[in-house]
Design a protein around this motif. Structure first.
Motif, PDB file in Angstrom:
ATOM      1  N   HIS A 225       0.754  -1.192  -0.058  1.00 45.05           N
ATOM      2  CA  HIS A 225       0.058   0.168   0.106  1.00 45.05           C
ATOM      3  C   HIS A 225       0.817   1.395  -0.122  1.00 45.05           C
ATOM      4  N   ALA A 226       1.945   1.315  -0.563  1.00 43.34           N
ATOM      5  CA  ALA A 226       3.065   2.253  -0.453  1.00 43.34           C
ATOM      6  C   ALA A 226       2.387   3.676  -1.189  1.00 43.34           C
ATOM      7  N   ASP A 227       1.570   3.277  -2.376  1.00 39.26           N
ATOM      8  CA  ASP A 227       0.949   4.773  -2.986  1.00 39.26           C
ATOM      9  C   ASP A 227      -0.006   5.528  -2.080  1.00 39.26           C
ATOM     10  N   THR A 228      -0.914   4.622  -1.444  1.00 41.37           N
ATOM     11  CA  THR A 228      -1.803   4.938  -0.497  1.00 41.37           C
ATOM     12  C   THR A 228      -1.258   5.784   0.753  1.00 41.37           C
ATOM     13  N   LEU A 229      -0.372   5.080   1.323  1.00 36.48           N
ATOM     14  CA  LEU A 229       0.115   5.467   2.681  1.00 36.48           C
ATOM     15  C   LEU A 229       0.809   6.852   2.456  1.00 36.48           C
ATOM     16  N   ALA A 230       1.630   7.021   1.291  1.00 36.33           N
ATOM     17  CA  ALA A 230       2.373   7.836   1.324  1.00 36.33           C
ATOM     18  C   ALA A 230       1.584   9.100   0.983  1.00 36.33           C
ATOM     19  N   GLU A 231       0.373   9.156   0.684  1.00 35.17           N
ATOM     20  CA  GLU A 231      -0.673  10.399   0.462  1.00 35.17           C
ATOM     21  C   GLU A 231      -1.342  10.757   1.845  1.00 35.17           C
ATOM     22  N   VAL A 232      -1.388   9.970   2.951  1.00 33.48           N
ATOM     23  CA  VAL A 232      -2.048  10.235   4.270  1.00 33.48           C
ATOM     24  C   VAL A 232      -1.142  11.491   4.596  1.00 33.48           C
ATOM     25  N   THR A 233      -1.977  12.509   4.795  1.00 33.79           N
ATOM     26  CA  THR A 233      -1.372  13.888   5.393  1.00 33.79           C
ATOM     27  C   THR A 233      -1.690  13.947   6.969  1.00 33.79           C
ATOM     28  N   SER A 234      -1.006  14.891   7.659  1.00 34.61           N
ATOM     29  CA  SER A 234      -1.415  15.153   9.076  1.00 34.61           C
ATOM     30  C   SER A 234      -2.857  15.609   9.196  1.00 34.61           C
ATOM     31  N   ASP A 235      -3.635  16.322   8.294  1.00 39.66           N
ATOM     32  CA  ASP A 235      -4.818  16.591   8.393  1.00 39.66           C
ATOM     33  C   ASP A 235      -5.713  15.444   8.258  1.00 39.66           C
ATOM     34  N   ASP A 236      -5.216  14.250   7.432  1.00 42.83           N
ATOM     35  CA  ASP A 236      -6.210  13.415   7.760  1.00 42.83           C
ATOM     36  C   ASP A 236      -6.096  12.544   8.673  1.00 42.83           C
ATOM     37  N   GLU A 237      -5.086  12.556   9.476  1.00 42.95           N
ATOM     38  CA  GLU A 237      -4.663  11.872  10.558  1.00 42.95           C
ATOM     39  C   GLU A 237      -5.535  12.537  11.747  1.00 42.95           C
ATOM     40  N   PHE A 238      -5.431  14.059  11.682  1.00 44.45           N
ATOM     41  CA  PHE A 238      -6.091  14.709  12.718  1.00 44.45           C
ATOM     42  C   PHE A 238      -7.807  14.633  12.758  1.00 44.45           C
ATOM     43  N   GLU A 239      -8.185  14.495  11.374  1.00 45.10           N
ATOM     44  CA  GLU A 239      -9.724  14.458  11.362  1.00 45.10           C
ATOM     45  C   GLU A 239     -10.240  12.879  11.769  1.00 45.10           C
ATOM     46  N   VAL A 240      -9.433  12.036  11.314  1.00 40.03           N
ATOM     47  CA  VAL A 240      -9.786  10.515  11.653  1.00 40.03           C
ATOM     48  C   VAL A 240      -9.831  10.505  13.200  1.00 40.03           C
ATOM     49  N   GLY A 241      -8.734  10.838  14.056  1.00 44.91           N
ATOM     50  CA  GLY A 241      -8.691  11.061  15.415  1.00 44.91           C
ATOM     51  C   GLY A 241      -9.755  11.864  16.009  1.00 44.91           C
ATOM     52  N   LEU A 242     -10.110  12.882  15.570  1.00 44.30           N
ATOM     53  CA  LEU A 242     -11.015  13.839  16.115  1.00 44.30           C
ATOM     54  C   LEU A 242     -12.530  13.199  15.921  1.00 44.30           C
ATOM     55  N   ASN A 243     -12.781  12.675  14.734  1.00 41.78           N
ATOM     56  CA  ASN A 243     -14.089  11.938  14.641  1.00 41.78           C
ATOM     57  C   ASN A 243     -14.220  10.929  15.461  1.00 41.78           C
ATOM     58  N   ALA A 244     -13.236  10.046  15.646  1.00 45.40           N
ATOM     59  CA  ALA A 244     -13.288   8.891  16.753  1.00 45.40           C
ATOM     60  C   ALA A 244     -13.464   9.556  18.118  1.00 45.40           C
ATOM     61  N   LEU A 245     -12.955  10.624  18.503  1.00 47.73           N
ATOM     62  CA  LEU A 245     -13.187  10.955  19.857  1.00 47.73           C
ATOM     63  C   LEU A 245     -14.509  11.409  20.006  1.00 47.73           C
ATOM     64  N   LEU A 246     -15.030  12.247  19.091  1.00 43.87           N
ATOM     65  CA  LEU A 246     -16.386  12.976  19.072  1.00 43.87           C
ATOM     66  C   LEU A 246     -17.346  11.635  19.128  1.00 43.87           C
ATOM     67  N   THR A 247     -17.156  10.820  18.151  1.00 40.14           N
ATOM     68  CA  THR A 247     -18.235   9.646  17.932  1.00 40.14           C
ATOM     69  C   THR A 247     -18.201   9.068  19.487  1.00 40.14           C
ATOM     70  N   GLY A 248     -17.004   8.791  20.146  1.00 40.61           N
ATOM     71  CA  GLY A 248     -17.013   8.244  21.256  1.00 40.61           C
ATOM     72  C   GLY A 248     -17.713   9.116  22.629  1.00 40.61           C
ATOM     73  N   PHE A 249     -17.522  10.537  22.466  1.00 43.38           N
ATOM     74  CA  PHE A 249     -18.021  10.883  23.288  1.00 43.38           C
ATOM     75  C   PHE A 249     -19.528  11.222  23.331  1.00 43.38           C
TER      76      PHE A 249
END
Length: 261
Positions: A225-249
């Motif tokens: 998955h080299a092509d896909t993984l190389a395109e993941v940005t810090s914004d992507d990481e932040f939005e996934v984590g934020l969504n997970a936290l708020l879904t849990g809340f």
């Protein structure tokens, strides 16, 4: 050799060692320090043109341009064209300066979100705003490590978060924990990506080459998955984590009768 001085009232020698009624100065940033600062009389400021806000403005500019290591009383005085003694009329030392600077920088955390948003949208809006503020002022993020965040702006941000989460149905204990965990996530995401630019096409290209060059027997998913993984940005990481936290809340608010706290 001179004889030790006797007290005038009793004629006895004073007790040896430190005075038992002397108390150490509270550490800047603690609850005791904030309470003491609020109760002390206004300090004499001979140079009226030099205000605490001017000192903090100069400190922030220095922090943004040269980083935390350059944040010294000498450098700030040179920036303002004043003596260090002038600064000490507003703050006693660098630790007090940093405490006040960090609290003022956190004022953005209690900015008012759009009225039409629900509590989840408001929390997400505030989280993104706080993250962008820290990314514009990365030096502030480095100063937040280990701070207690008890100043007026910090407490206003806490009040805002508690209103959101208690209003959504969480107990005060859970609301406080949720607010702290969200702030910790934001700070962690900023710290982890300081100095990195995952949106840079060249960096993505190098990541792609790096992943592809690994041993597929040892790291098969990285290679595959080299092509896909190389395109993941810090914004992507932040939005996934934020969504997970708020879904849990949100799940906690829907199960408030069985949630701990």
């Amino acid at each position: 050799m001179h004889e030790p001085t006797r007290t005038a009232r009793t004629g006895k020698l004073p007790p040896e060692g430190p005075r038992t009624n002397q108390r150490a100065e509270p550490r800047p940033g603690t609850a005791a320090w904030w309470l003491a600062r609020e109760s002390e009389p206004a300090r004499q400021r001979r140079r009226r043109s030099l205000t605490l806000d001017a000192v903090l403005d100069a400190a922030m500019a220095l922090l943004d341009t040269r980083g935390a290591t350059a944040l010294t009383m000498r450098n700030i005085a040179e920036t303002l064209g004043c003596t260090q003694a002038s600064l000490y009329r507003h703050v006693r030392n660098r630790e007090e300066l940093v405490t006040l600077l960090v609290d003022r920088a956190l004022s953005v955390a209690s900015s008012v979100p759009p009225d039409e948003a629900d509590w989840v949208e408001k929390a997400a809006w505030s989280a993104r705003l706080f993250r962008e503020h820290l990314r514009r002022h990365p030096g502030v993020a480095s100063l937040l490590r280990g701070t207690e965040r008890l100043g007026p702006n910090s407490l206003a941000g806490m009040q805002y978060s508690l209103e959101l989460f208690i209003g959504a149905g969480l107990s005060p204990r859970l609301a406080s924990a949720a607010a702290s965990s969200l702030a910790t996530f934001i700070l962690g995401s900023v710290h982890l990506n300081l100095g990195l630019d995952r949106s840079d096409p060249e960096e993505s290209r190098h990541l792609r080459l790096l992943y592809r060059s690994r041993d597929p027997a040892a790291l098969p998913l990285l290679v595959q998955h080299a092509d896909t993984l190389a395109e993941v940005t810090s914004d992507d990481e932040f939005e996934v984590g934020l969504n997970a936290l708020l879904t849990g809340f949100r799940a906690l608010t829907q199960n408030a009768d069985i949630a701990p706290g």
